[in-house]
Scaffold this active site. Sequence first.
Site, PDB file in Angstrom:
ATOM      1  N   LEU A  42       0.809  -1.222   0.000  1.00 27.28           N
ATOM      2  CA  LEU A  42       0.000   0.000   0.000  1.00 27.28           C
ATOM      3  C   LEU A  42       0.840   1.270   0.000  1.00 27.28           C
ATOM      4  O   LEU A  42       1.952   1.300   0.520  1.00 27.28           O
ATOM      5  CB  LEU A  42      -0.925  -0.014   1.223  1.00 27.28           C
ATOM      6  N   HIS A  58      -3.711   4.172  -2.035  1.00 28.10           N
ATOM      7  CA  HIS A  58      -4.636   3.212  -1.424  1.00 28.10           C
ATOM      8  C   HIS A  58      -5.278   3.814  -0.167  1.00 28.10           C
ATOM      9  O   HIS A  58      -6.468   3.653   0.063  1.00 28.10           O
ATOM     10  CB  HIS A  58      -3.885   1.940  -1.006  1.00 28.10           C
ATOM     11  N   LYS A 114      -7.347   6.161 -11.060  1.00 28.33           N
ATOM     12  CA  LYS A 114      -6.090   5.901 -11.769  1.00 28.33           C
ATOM     13  C   LYS A 114      -6.283   4.718 -12.723  1.00 28.33           C
ATOM     14  O   LYS A 114      -5.766   4.712 -13.831  1.00 28.33           O
ATOM     15  CB  LYS A 114      -4.983   5.587 -10.775  1.00 28.33           C
ATOM     16  N   LEU A 158       1.010   7.500  -8.108  1.00 25.23           N
ATOM     17  CA  LEU A 158       1.576   6.478  -7.229  1.00 25.23           C
ATOM     18  C   LEU A 158       1.124   5.099  -7.703  1.00 25.23           C
ATOM     19  O   LEU A 158      -0.031   4.909  -8.094  1.00 25.23           O
ATOM     20  CB  LEU A 158       1.124   6.696  -5.782  1.00 25.23           C
ATOM     21  N   SER A 159       2.033   4.160  -7.672  1.00 24.69           N
ATOM     22  CA  SER A 159       1.722   2.789  -8.072  1.00 24.69           C
ATOM     23  C   SER A 159       2.756   1.858  -7.452  1.00 24.69           C
ATOM     24  O   SER A 159       3.936   2.211  -7.347  1.00 24.69           O
ATOM     25  CB  SER A 159       1.778   2.662  -9.601  1.00 24.69           C
TER      26      SER A 159
HETATM   27  P1  AMP Z   1      -4.020  -2.226  -6.607  1.00 22.69           P
HETATM   28  O1  AMP Z   1      -3.558  -2.620  -5.237  1.00 22.69           O
HETATM   29  O2  AMP Z   1      -2.963  -1.673  -7.462  1.00 22.69           O
HETATM   30  O3  AMP Z   1      -4.859  -3.297  -7.249  1.00 22.69           O
HETATM   31  O4  AMP Z   1      -5.008  -1.019  -6.363  1.00 22.69           O
HETATM   32  C1  AMP Z   1      -6.079  -1.104  -5.468  1.00 22.69           C
HETATM   33  C2  AMP Z   1      -6.941   0.107  -5.614  1.00 22.69           C
HETATM   34  O5  AMP Z   1      -6.173   1.276  -5.358  1.00 22.69           O
HETATM   35  C3  AMP Z   1      -7.530   0.269  -7.021  1.00 22.69           C
HETATM   36  O6  AMP Z   1      -8.866   0.714  -6.901  1.00 22.69           O
HETATM   37  C4  AMP Z   1      -6.641   1.308  -7.629  1.00 22.69           C
HETATM   38  O7  AMP Z   1      -7.267   2.051  -8.643  1.00 22.69           O
HETATM   39  C5  AMP Z   1      -6.350   2.191  -6.421  1.00 22.69           C
HETATM   40  N1  AMP Z   1      -5.141   2.977  -6.626  1.00 22.69           N
HETATM   41  C6  AMP Z   1      -3.898   2.516  -6.959  1.00 22.69           C
HETATM   42  N2  AMP Z   1      -3.040   3.548  -7.109  1.00 22.69           N
HETATM   43  C7  AMP Z   1      -3.744   4.679  -6.858  1.00 22.69           C
HETATM   44  C8  AMP Z   1      -3.434   6.083  -6.861  1.00 22.69           C
HETATM   45  N3  AMP Z   1      -2.215   6.524  -7.146  1.00 22.69           N
HETATM   46  N4  AMP Z   1      -4.419   6.961  -6.570  1.00 22.69           N
HETATM   47  C9  AMP Z   1      -5.674   6.523  -6.279  1.00 22.69           C
HETATM   48  N5  AMP Z   1      -6.028   5.225  -6.260  1.00 22.69           N
HETATM   49  C10 AMP Z   1      -5.094   4.318  -6.549  1.00 22.69           C
END
Ligand code: AMP
Length: 290
Positions: A33, A37, A151, A186-187
């Site tokens: 996270l 997140h 995102k 952010l990723s």
């Molecule tokens: P993930 O863990 O990458 O599958 O992401 C889980 C959730 O967090 C998803 O709904 C993503 O769209 C959201 N998310 C990931 N990165 C961001 C970000 N930089 N800003 C807002 N939401 C995000």
Amino acid sequence: MQIITTTAEVRAAACKWRAAGERIAFVPTMGNLHEGHISLIERARAHGQRFIASIFVNPMQFGPNEDFNHYPRTPERDAEMLEAAGCDMLFIPDAKEIYPAGQEQATRVSVPAISDELCGAVRPGHFVGVTSVVARLFGIVQPDAAVFGRKDFQQLAIIRRMAQDLCMPIEIIGAPTVRAEDGLALSSRNQYLSVEERAQAPALYRSLQQAVKALQALSPKGISSEAIAAIEDESRAYLQGLGFKVDYFVVRDAASLLPYVYAAEVPGVVLAAARLGRARLIDNLEFDGI
Ligand code: AMP
């Protein structure tokens, strides 16, 4: 914050909360996270009194040559961040809990057409994996609301469609993209970038900003499909010139994700995906009707 691993425990807690008249807001994630997140949990506050997050690195949504095995996993730190954000429960199941009969036997939920293009075209089967696991998580948690990041704009649109088509009584909420100071969204995958690539990466967001500016500079009459294609081509060339391998760079109707056709007040979105070194970056920028 309770940390639990089984469907039965989620159900029991959710049942109690619901009986007490509390609304449940749910944030599904794959863990590792970051502030993006956490912003979803904060966003969830307006939509419920109880917050459940899940962490599940879903094998079904990874292709055979993708990064499932190397996807960063940091459950202890994630739990601390969620607790600090006021999350009530963290559901962190293993693959057997989610796919008891094995992934191959599991029921799949697929949203046609919209799942097959953009990221779906480059990552065949990805969105079926996403909708199948989200449908299953929705069935386990039975939330009143679920929050997803804008995102992953295509993912959000697909999940909205799934919830609507399957009459799921769940409010789907899209939360704004959280960015680093230099604009990079952010990723978890940003950590695949080398120092040089990380310095180059904000160009993706800049290219989206430039494209929206170029669209807005056209007079409404000038927003032809040719003008849009020219902006898309220029943007691709700009990114390629900086060393990105561009999967797509497109201007779309924000509601349908179909190619943008100008009509007064129709909101649009510019979506891009590009690889930089080992990282595949995606981002988008919405614009109001021009
Ligand atoms: P993930 O863990 O990458 O599958 O992401 C889980 C959730 O967090 C998803 O709904 C993503 O769209 C959201 N998310 C990931 N990165 C961001 C970000 N930089 N800003 C807002 N939401 C995000």
